[in-house]
Write a protein that holds these residues in place. Structure first.
Motif, PDB file in Angstrom:
ATOM      1  N   ALA A   4     111.012  63.191 114.827  1.00  0.00           N
ATOM      2  CA  ALA A   4     111.377  61.783 114.952  1.00  0.00           C
ATOM      3  C   ALA A   4     112.680  61.497 114.240  1.00  0.00           C
ATOM      4  CB  ALA A   4     110.276  60.908 114.370  1.00  0.00           C
ATOM      5  N   GLU A   5     113.409  60.520 114.770  1.00  0.00           N
ATOM      6  CA  GLU A   5     114.599  60.014 114.101  1.00  0.00           C
ATOM      7  C   GLU A   5     114.266  58.613 113.597  1.00  0.00           C
ATOM      8  OE1 GLU A   5     119.249  59.796 115.099  1.00  0.00           O
ATOM      9  OE2 GLU A   5     117.995  58.520 116.364  1.00  0.00           O
ATOM     10  N   ILE A   6     114.480  58.411 112.290  1.00  0.00           N
ATOM     11  CA  ILE A   6     114.186  57.134 111.658  1.00  0.00           C
ATOM     12  C   ILE A   6     115.487  56.540 111.136  1.00  0.00           C
ATOM     13  CG2 ILE A   6     112.895  55.968 109.838  1.00  0.00           C
ATOM     14  CD1 ILE A   6     111.078  58.489 109.746  1.00  0.00           C
ATOM     15  N   CYS A   7     115.736  55.282 111.454  1.00  0.00           N
ATOM     16  CA  CYS A   7     116.892  54.552 110.939  1.00  0.00           C
ATOM     17  C   CYS A   7     116.403  53.208 110.418  1.00  0.00           C
ATOM     18  CB  CYS A   7     117.931  54.305 112.021  1.00  0.00           C
ATOM     19  SG  CYS A   7     118.565  55.779 112.806  1.00  0.00           S
ATOM     20  N   LEU A   8     116.732  52.897 109.178  1.00  0.00           N
ATOM     21  CA  LEU A   8     116.387  51.602 108.604  1.00  0.00           C
ATOM     22  C   LEU A   8     117.672  50.849 108.309  1.00  0.00           C
ATOM     23  CD1 LEU A   8     113.998  53.683 107.498  1.00  0.00           C
ATOM     24  CD2 LEU A   8     113.242  51.540 106.513  1.00  0.00           C
ATOM     25  N   PHE A   9     117.710  49.585 108.693  1.00  0.00           N
ATOM     26  CA  PHE A   9     118.887  48.748 108.505  1.00  0.00           C
ATOM     27  C   PHE A   9     118.501  47.543 107.661  1.00  0.00           C
ATOM     28  CE2 PHE A   9     119.091  50.811 112.647  1.00  0.00           C
ATOM     29  CZ  PHE A   9     120.314  51.441 112.597  1.00  0.00           C
ATOM     30  N   PRO A  10     118.884  47.511 106.374  1.00  0.00           N
ATOM     31  CA  PRO A  10     118.560  46.353 105.548  1.00  0.00           C
ATOM     32  C   PRO A  10     119.498  45.194 105.871  1.00  0.00           C
ATOM     33  CG  PRO A  10     119.791  47.932 104.249  1.00  0.00           C
ATOM     34  CD  PRO A  10     119.556  48.557 105.611  1.00  0.00           C
TER      35      PRO A  10
END
Length: 93
Positions: A4-10
């Protein structure tokens, strides 16, 4: 096994710099024990779908605890049942 590719954008941070919000997320990923690879625009992890979803939940909690007022999460999961799937295998051309 899934990759999986996980990207978090605050969001709501008051600054274009987000490293301080993402460092606690990286701590969670490192401590998860899942094989992972940090990339310029996200992190790739290898594990069962259940492990990956648990990790995303822990990352979500970590970034909010770090002070982000809002977070956008992008998640892509590749889960195969016909043959083994690994990060290295997906990197081969």
């Amino acid at each position: 096994m899934a990759v999986a590719e996980i990207c978090l954008f605050p969001l709501g941070t008051g600054s274009p710099s987000v490293g301080g919000y993402l460092e606690p997320v990286m701590d969670v990923i490192r401590k998860s024990g899942l094989k992972h690879r940090v990339c310029p625009m996200g992190t790739v992890v290898e594990g069962s779908v259940e492990e990956i979803l648990e990790l995303v939940k822990a990352c979500h909690e970590a970034i909010l605890k770090a002070g982000a007022e809002r977070v956008i999460i992008s998640l892509r999961i590749d889960d195969r049942t016909d043959k083994p799937l690994t990060i290295e295998g997906k990197m081969r051309v």
